[in-house]
Design a protein around this motif. Sequence first.
Motif, PDB file in Angstrom:
ATOM      1  N   ASP A  53     -16.083 -20.458 -54.910  1.00 42.92           N
ATOM      2  CA  ASP A  53     -15.927 -21.881 -55.218  1.00 42.92           C
ATOM      3  C   ASP A  53     -17.213 -22.485 -55.766  1.00 42.92           C
ATOM      4  O   ASP A  53     -17.182 -23.423 -56.567  1.00 42.92           O
ATOM      5  N   PHE A  54     -18.357 -21.956 -55.324  1.00 41.60           N
ATOM      6  CA  PHE A  54     -19.641 -22.412 -55.858  1.00 41.60           C
ATOM      7  C   PHE A  54     -19.691 -22.215 -57.373  1.00 41.60           C
ATOM      8  O   PHE A  54     -20.161 -23.072 -58.124  1.00 41.60           O
ATOM      9  N   PHE A  55     -19.176 -21.087 -57.844  1.00 40.60           N
ATOM     10  CA  PHE A  55     -19.145 -20.823 -59.281  1.00 40.60           C
ATOM     11  C   PHE A  55     -18.061 -21.645 -59.969  1.00 40.60           C
ATOM     12  O   PHE A  55     -18.270 -22.172 -61.068  1.00 40.60           O
ATOM     13  N   VAL A  70     -15.369 -15.480 -68.011  1.00 40.53           N
ATOM     14  CA  VAL A  70     -16.364 -16.451 -68.447  1.00 40.53           C
ATOM     15  C   VAL A  70     -17.505 -15.697 -69.113  1.00 40.53           C
ATOM     16  O   VAL A  70     -17.678 -14.495 -68.892  1.00 40.53           O
ATOM     17  N   PRO A  71     -18.292 -16.367 -69.956  1.00 38.81           N
ATOM     18  CA  PRO A  71     -19.365 -15.658 -70.675  1.00 38.81           C
ATOM     19  C   PRO A  71     -20.400 -15.031 -69.752  1.00 38.81           C
ATOM     20  O   PRO A  71     -20.875 -13.926 -69.994  1.00 38.81           O
ATOM     21  N   SER A  72     -20.754 -15.730 -68.686  1.00 33.93           N
ATOM     22  CA  SER A  72     -21.786 -15.205 -67.779  1.00 33.93           C
ATOM     23  C   SER A  72     -21.654 -15.869 -66.420  1.00 33.93           C
ATOM     24  O   SER A  72     -21.047 -16.940 -66.284  1.00 33.93           O
ATOM     25  N   LEU A  73     -22.208 -15.210 -65.435  1.00 34.87           N
ATOM     26  CA  LEU A  73     -22.240 -15.733 -64.073  1.00 34.87           C
ATOM     27  C   LEU A  73     -23.639 -15.528 -63.518  1.00 34.87           C
ATOM     28  O   LEU A  73     -24.194 -14.427 -63.609  1.00 34.87           O
ATOM     29  N   SER A  74     -24.211 -16.552 -62.933  1.00 35.18           N
ATOM     30  CA  SER A  74     -25.520 -16.419 -62.300  1.00 35.18           C
ATOM     31  C   SER A  74     -25.664 -17.456 -61.197  1.00 35.18           C
ATOM     32  O   SER A  74     -24.989 -18.490 -61.209  1.00 35.18           O
ATOM     33  N   TYR A  75     -26.521 -17.173 -60.253  1.00 34.45           N
ATOM     34  CA  TYR A  75     -26.796 -18.115 -59.171  1.00 34.45           C
ATOM     35  C   TYR A  75     -28.305 -18.148 -58.931  1.00 34.45           C
ATOM     36  O   TYR A  75     -29.013 -17.172 -59.202  1.00 34.45           O
TER      37      TYR A  75
END
Length: 786
Positions: A53-55, A70-75
């Motif tokens: 859910d954060f993303f 999605v194109p990218s995921l980062s945290y």
Amino acid sequence: MMSANPIAILLTPNTPTTLCIGSGRFLRSVLVPFLSAHSKPAVFQTRGRSFLDFFLSKVEAVDHEHDTVVPSLSYPVDTIAYDGTICTDNIEISAVGTLGSSDGKSRLLDLLRNTIRVIGVGVTEAGLSHASNQCMRDLTLILYTIYCHQAGNGDERKICIVNTDNVPNNGDVIRGHVLENTREFYSNKDKRGGRTESFLQFLEKKVAFLNTMVDRITSSREGSNGMIPSCEPLPEKAIVICDPGSDLPDWMRAKEIQEKFGVKIRQHPKELECDISLKLRVANGTHTALAHAMALSSLPNTESLSSASSSLFLSYLDSLYKTQIYPGAIHDGISEEETESAWLDWRKRVQHPYFGLSTFFITQNGAAKGGIRLSPTLKSLVNGFVDGDSITTENPISVSMAFAFAAILRFLTPIRERSEEEKQRGIYVGWLDGHVAGNDLNLESDVDEIVTYADGLRYNLSVGWYELKCGCCVESTASSSFMKREVSLPESLSMLGRGRQPSAYKDVILSYLLHPQGGDLRTILQGKSVDEEMERKFILDTFVCAVSTLYARMASGDSLIQILKEMQETQHVYSNGLSTSCDVLVDGTLSIEDAIGQPMHFRKCPIPDSSRLMTTPTGLTVDDVPSVVFSEVRGQNVIDLHTHLLPASHGALCLWGIDELLTYHYLVAEYFMTAPPSMSPEIFYALSKTQQANLIWEAMFVNRSPISEATRGVLTTLVALGLEAEVKSRDLPAIRRFYDEYRKDGLSGSERFVDLAYRISGVRYAIMTNIPFDSASVSYFPLCSF
């Protein structure tokens, strides 16, 4: 608009070759960044979906019903430097999802068609406790799915399982759970599938369950609801992975990669054992010792160690390391370099001025932590001592170690009987130093000052109370009954009450120290012979008495800071400061029964007159009286009314040293009872003092056992001077060298030795017997000359 079936996965175009099960802060701040350096991992939460859910809250363009790519995921991960600056790294991953829904689990299994080389398992100790836990069943399912896709594909590389919780032998534990689940749920599937290689064989040949150790203090960014890790700078060993079969991917072996991400890869299990031992003893052990003392002193965060006023606690830690942890580690075969490196790294970390931990939080499960983190050092010290490897001939356990255990017990002591609500919550209430303990404590006053530190547990510094839990039980005898029963440690301490004499607490403290849920020191009593077992028991009994003395003082109201200052400043009995042997803290005697009929040697009472234990009603019981009387009598200084001693200012008339001891007239008379016929008094007295002493030493202490009163007096003197090793080895020249260190300084050396002798023997002063007709003596008393 959100779908009635919320999205269970987000993907990027990257194909994952690594997978992480779990989404805890440590995994996200250590293992995921390391894996991301080569192949962006997929991260799946085990039960909930807060990380997903954060993303989702950040990805507005996703069609929540169809498109999950999605194109990218980062945290972000925050690292707080020692100067207070914050560096934020954005960690890229290839997918994020949840195993908490059937859709999420199904989507993960679809990903497993790709080649997965590393699976990170970021579940807690509770998650690893049973094979039936869902996370262990999910891991088994994941491995079975990989097996179905990859069986017979000719790829000989292994899948590596890497855990990020400090459960001992965590890889072996996970392997056992997976095998148990395999036998229960998958054996029939293998038979129906007609495969040539069973799933069990696949697990044996193609999966490496690696043991690990992890160590990075992590918290979360304020206001992030736990989603953004906030961390100390990367330690040298943030994660240590034991890979004896060299099964990890080759890229992980690059030294620069390991250094950048705080990773150590070990080839031999013994190396990992060393890393774990050092972490438990150096970092965890000193952390536990420190936290209880600081919390009771109303210092709620370790950040205060960076201030100038923290020198007392740092001196305590330094002594605990130098005199206890370091020699214990060396005895166990850990190198000096590794031990010192671990200490220097930890000492810097624990003083981080901008990233500390709650001292109350660290005290959780303190009774067991004493056994897990401090007792290994105790065992090593005792083993080294009885094996003859110790660098000292006195008790190897110092007052700093006794203080550490006493502080744990003091923290676990309730202030009063529990209310019904407290019983239902399974908690006890303790009191902080400087506050009056009593039954009228109001936990609802100054509610604005109440702080919750863990699992619903609270403290209030302004009122002076804190809540605690303790699952350790000990064998205890209630004051109203002679029947022994197991009760919780806090309840047992509460039944004894505060302000009692040290002897009142000895049984409960011994029970705690031996209990597997407590100090876990049962093996310390196991020796190779009856004599060795007796020696070990003597050391343990001494330690119990030392802890009892310090605990009695703490429970009576003496502050921990006050006691630490006495130790640091070499006050009272602490002649060697924090490194003083815990022998000095024995109040009375180890056993009144054994002391009856034996000579009573002077020993200063370990409880100073300023202690509240001396100034408040103690509620003495009949059982307390013998110990108290023994301690008080033995600790009194005396005046010797008739001696043949003369002061150092009288030059040659001041007789002292080993030769004077050995040629005392009682020993000379005893020597002539066994001297050869050729040795007449005339020949003997024609010899020099040194030659006479040599003859008596050889005859009475080497060739025969020194059992007479006169010879035992010499031994008692030498042992009291710290020469026990020289006595055991019958090393007369070494004993002479000890005295020569004083003689070489002339009059000042003689005076220093006289002061030492008087202090050790507990003599305030002696009255001389003078010979007025002796010209050498009269010269020092001109008014008496004739």
